[in-house]
Design a protein around this motif. Structure first.
Motif, PDB file in Angstrom:
ATOM      1  N   LEU A   3       0.826  -1.212   0.000  1.00  0.00           N
ATOM      2  CA  LEU A   3       0.000   0.000   0.000  1.00  0.00           C
ATOM      3  C   LEU A   3       0.861   1.262   0.000  1.00  0.00           C
ATOM      4  CD1 LEU A   3      -2.805   1.280   0.120  1.00  0.00           C
ATOM      5  CD2 LEU A   3      -2.688   1.088   2.601  1.00  0.00           C
ATOM      6  N   GLY A   4       1.913   1.269   0.801  1.00  0.00           N
ATOM      7  CA  GLY A   4       2.797   2.436   0.844  1.00  0.00           C
ATOM      8  C   GLY A   4       3.409   2.757  -0.510  1.00  0.00           C
ATOM      9  N   ASP A   5       3.793   1.717  -1.233  1.00  0.00           N
ATOM     10  CA  ASP A   5       4.362   1.911  -2.572  1.00  0.00           C
ATOM     11  C   ASP A   5       3.313   2.455  -3.537  1.00  0.00           C
ATOM     12  OD1 ASP A   5       6.814   0.983  -1.697  1.00  0.00           O
ATOM     13  OD2 ASP A   5       6.411  -1.082  -2.346  1.00  0.00           O
ATOM     14  N   GLU A   6       2.077   1.941  -3.430  1.00  0.00           N
ATOM     15  CA  GLU A   6       1.009   2.430  -4.298  1.00  0.00           C
ATOM     16  C   GLU A   6       0.727   3.908  -4.020  1.00  0.00           C
ATOM     17  OE1 GLU A   6      -2.539   0.002  -5.010  1.00  0.00           O
ATOM     18  OE2 GLU A   6      -1.510  -1.556  -3.857  1.00  0.00           O
ATOM     19  N   ILE A   7       0.737   4.274  -2.747  1.00  0.00           N
ATOM     20  CA  ILE A   7       0.473   5.672  -2.380  1.00  0.00           C
ATOM     21  C   ILE A   7       1.600   6.567  -2.876  1.00  0.00           C
ATOM     22  CG2 ILE A   7       0.302   7.252  -0.406  1.00  0.00           C
ATOM     23  CD1 ILE A   7      -1.329   5.018   0.986  1.00  0.00           C
ATOM     24  N   ASP A   8       2.844   6.117  -2.717  1.00  0.00           N
ATOM     25  CA  ASP A   8       3.978   6.892  -3.246  1.00  0.00           C
ATOM     26  C   ASP A   8       3.829   7.103  -4.744  1.00  0.00           C
ATOM     27  OD1 ASP A   8       5.136   7.043  -0.758  1.00  0.00           O
ATOM     28  OD2 ASP A   8       6.623   5.470  -1.134  1.00  0.00           O
ATOM     29  N   GLU A   9       3.416   6.053  -5.439  1.00  0.00           N
ATOM     30  CA  GLU A   9       3.239   6.146  -6.888  1.00  0.00           C
ATOM     31  C   GLU A   9       2.155   7.160  -7.251  1.00  0.00           C
ATOM     32  OE1 GLU A   9       1.540   3.173 -10.228  1.00  0.00           O
ATOM     33  OE2 GLU A   9       3.143   2.360  -8.968  1.00  0.00           O
ATOM     34  N   VAL A  10       1.067   7.161  -6.490  1.00  0.00           N
ATOM     35  CA  VAL A  10      -0.022   8.111  -6.745  1.00  0.00           C
ATOM     36  C   VAL A  10       0.481   9.543  -6.576  1.00  0.00           C
ATOM     37  CG1 VAL A  10      -2.211   9.005  -5.843  1.00  0.00           C
ATOM     38  CG2 VAL A  10      -1.922   6.554  -6.182  1.00  0.00           C
ATOM     39  N   PHE A  11       1.193   9.805  -5.480  1.00  0.00           N
ATOM     40  CA  PHE A  11       1.691  11.161  -5.239  1.00  0.00           C
ATOM     41  C   PHE A  11       2.670  11.590  -6.329  1.00  0.00           C
ATOM     42  CE2 PHE A  11      -0.286  10.945  -1.160  1.00  0.00           C
ATOM     43  CZ  PHE A  11      -0.479  12.263  -0.791  1.00  0.00           C
ATOM     44  N   ARG A  12       3.575  10.705  -6.686  1.00  0.00           N
ATOM     45  CA  ARG A  12       4.536  11.052  -7.747  1.00  0.00           C
ATOM     46  C   ARG A  12       3.820  11.351  -9.058  1.00  0.00           C
ATOM     47  NH1 ARG A  12       7.422   6.614  -5.580  1.00  0.00           N
ATOM     48  NH2 ARG A  12       9.089   7.354  -4.258  1.00  0.00           N
ATOM     49  N   ARG A  13       2.884  10.484  -9.424  1.00  0.00           N
ATOM     50  CA  ARG A  13       2.179  10.652 -10.689  1.00  0.00           C
ATOM     51  C   ARG A  13       1.375  11.944 -10.703  1.00  0.00           C
ATOM     52  NH1 ARG A  13      -0.728   6.099 -10.730  1.00  0.00           N
ATOM     53  NH2 ARG A  13      -2.519   7.107  -9.765  1.00  0.00           N
ATOM     54  N   GLU A  14       0.629  12.217  -9.640  1.00  0.00           N
ATOM     55  CA  GLU A  14      -0.237  13.400  -9.612  1.00  0.00           C
ATOM     56  C   GLU A  14       0.563  14.693  -9.587  1.00  0.00           C
ATOM     57  OE1 GLU A  14      -3.468  13.588 -10.068  1.00  0.00           O
ATOM     58  OE2 GLU A  14      -3.540  11.413 -10.250  1.00  0.00           O
ATOM     59  N   VAL A  15       1.567  14.767  -8.747  1.00  0.00           N
ATOM     60  CA  VAL A  15       2.314  16.020  -8.598  1.00  0.00           C
ATOM     61  C   VAL A  15       3.262  16.243  -9.765  1.00  0.00           C
ATOM     62  CG1 VAL A  15       3.951  17.284  -7.155  1.00  0.00           C
ATOM     63  CG2 VAL A  15       2.070  16.038  -6.091  1.00  0.00           C
ATOM     64  N   MET A  16       3.961  15.197 -10.170  1.00  0.00           N
ATOM     65  CA  MET A  16       4.922  15.373 -11.260  1.00  0.00           C
ATOM     66  C   MET A  16       4.249  15.587 -12.605  1.00  0.00           C
ATOM     67  SD  MET A  16       7.930  12.741 -10.352  1.00  0.00           S
ATOM     68  CE  MET A  16       9.104  13.093  -9.071  1.00  0.00           C
ATOM     69  N   SER A  17       2.984  15.235 -12.730  1.00  0.00           N
ATOM     70  CA  SER A  17       2.283  15.447 -13.996  1.00  0.00           C
ATOM     71  C   SER A  17       1.819  16.895 -14.159  1.00  0.00           C
ATOM     72  CB  SER A  17       1.072  14.513 -14.107  1.00  0.00           C
ATOM     73  OG  SER A  17       0.076  14.879 -13.185  1.00  0.00           O
ATOM     74  N   LEU A  18       1.876  17.673 -13.095  1.00  0.00           N
ATOM     75  CA  LEU A  18       1.459  19.074 -13.177  1.00  0.00           C
ATOM     76  C   LEU A  18       2.503  19.888 -13.939  1.00  0.00           C
ATOM     77  CD1 LEU A  18       0.327  19.540  -9.486  1.00  0.00           C
ATOM     78  CD2 LEU A  18      -1.166  19.354 -11.473  1.00  0.00           C
ATOM     79  N   PRO A  19       2.050  20.713 -14.868  1.00  0.00           N
ATOM     80  CA  PRO A  19       3.008  21.542 -15.622  1.00  0.00           C
ATOM     81  C   PRO A  19       3.829  22.466 -14.718  1.00  0.00           C
ATOM     82  CG  PRO A  19       0.831  21.637 -16.637  1.00  0.00           C
ATOM     83  CD  PRO A  19       0.698  20.889 -15.341  1.00  0.00           C
ATOM     84  N   VAL A  20       3.250  22.895 -13.625  1.00  0.00           N
ATOM     85  CA  VAL A  20       3.971  23.822 -12.743  1.00  0.00           C
ATOM     86  C   VAL A  20       5.048  23.128 -11.929  1.00  0.00           C
ATOM     87  CG1 VAL A  20       2.050  25.436 -12.594  1.00  0.00           C
ATOM     88  CG2 VAL A  20       2.273  23.647 -10.881  1.00  0.00           C
ATOM     89  N   TYR A  21       5.009  21.795 -11.867  1.00  0.00           N
ATOM     90  CA  TYR A  21       6.019  21.072 -11.089  1.00  0.00           C
ATOM     91  C   TYR A  21       7.417  21.339 -11.638  1.00  0.00           C
ATOM     92  CZ  TYR A  21       8.678  17.328  -8.938  1.00  0.00           C
ATOM     93  OH  TYR A  21       9.635  16.629  -8.244  1.00  0.00           O
ATOM     94  N   ALA A  22       7.573  21.230 -12.938  1.00  0.00           N
ATOM     95  CA  ALA A  22       8.886  21.473 -13.561  1.00  0.00           C
ATOM     96  C   ALA A  22       9.340  22.909 -13.316  1.00  0.00           C
ATOM     97  CB  ALA A  22       8.823  21.170 -15.047  1.00  0.00           C
ATOM     98  N   GLU A  23       8.409  23.847 -13.410  1.00  0.00           N
ATOM     99  CA  GLU A  23       8.756  25.255 -13.184  1.00  0.00           C
ATOM    100  C   GLU A  23       9.193  25.482 -11.737  1.00  0.00           C
ATOM    101  OE1 GLU A  23       5.392  27.584 -14.420  1.00  0.00           O
ATOM    102  OE2 GLU A  23       5.253  26.504 -16.321  1.00  0.00           O
ATOM    103  N   ALA A  24       8.507  24.840 -10.805  1.00  0.00           N
ATOM    104  CA  ALA A  24       8.861  24.985  -9.397  1.00  0.00           C
ATOM    105  C   ALA A  24      10.222  24.361  -9.124  1.00  0.00           C
ATOM    106  CB  ALA A  24       7.798  24.352  -8.519  1.00  0.00           C
ATOM    107  N   GLN A  25      10.518  23.236  -9.774  1.00  0.00           N
ATOM    108  CA  GLN A  25      11.816  22.596  -9.619  1.00  0.00           C
ATOM    109  C   GLN A  25      12.931  23.505 -10.126  1.00  0.00           C
ATOM    110  OE1 GLN A  25      11.133  20.250  -7.360  1.00  0.00           O
ATOM    111  NE2 GLN A  25      12.579  18.929  -8.379  1.00  0.00           N
TER     112      GLN A  25
END
Length: 67
Positions: A3-25
């Motif tokens: 479950l922890g791995d699935e949750i990590d995957e969800v957070f990575r997918r949702e946040v990293m898919s945002l266009p503003v994520y790259a800009e914030a990085q």
């Protein structure tokens, strides 16, 4: 998958898919604060990820209760 791995995957997918994520990085190391609108979009991405993670948890609990 745990479950922890699935949750990590969800957070990575949702946040990293945002266009503003790259800009914030990119802005992270230059001493320039990320604009409020971009921060709001990142926060909404976190909210969506949290919601989906809770759904994963609820599904797991339901599967345990009703095998």
């Amino acid at each position: 998958m745990a479950l922890g791995d699935e949750i990590d995957e969800v957070f990575r997918r949702e946040v990293m898919s945002l266009p503003v994520y790259a800009e914030a990085q990119q802005a992270a190391g230059c001493g320039v604060a990320t604009p409020v609108e971009e921060m709001n979009q990142l926060l909404m991405g976190l909210v969506v990820a949290a919601q989906r993670s809770l759904h994963l948890l609820a599904d797991r609990i339901e599967n345990i209760e009703n095998p």
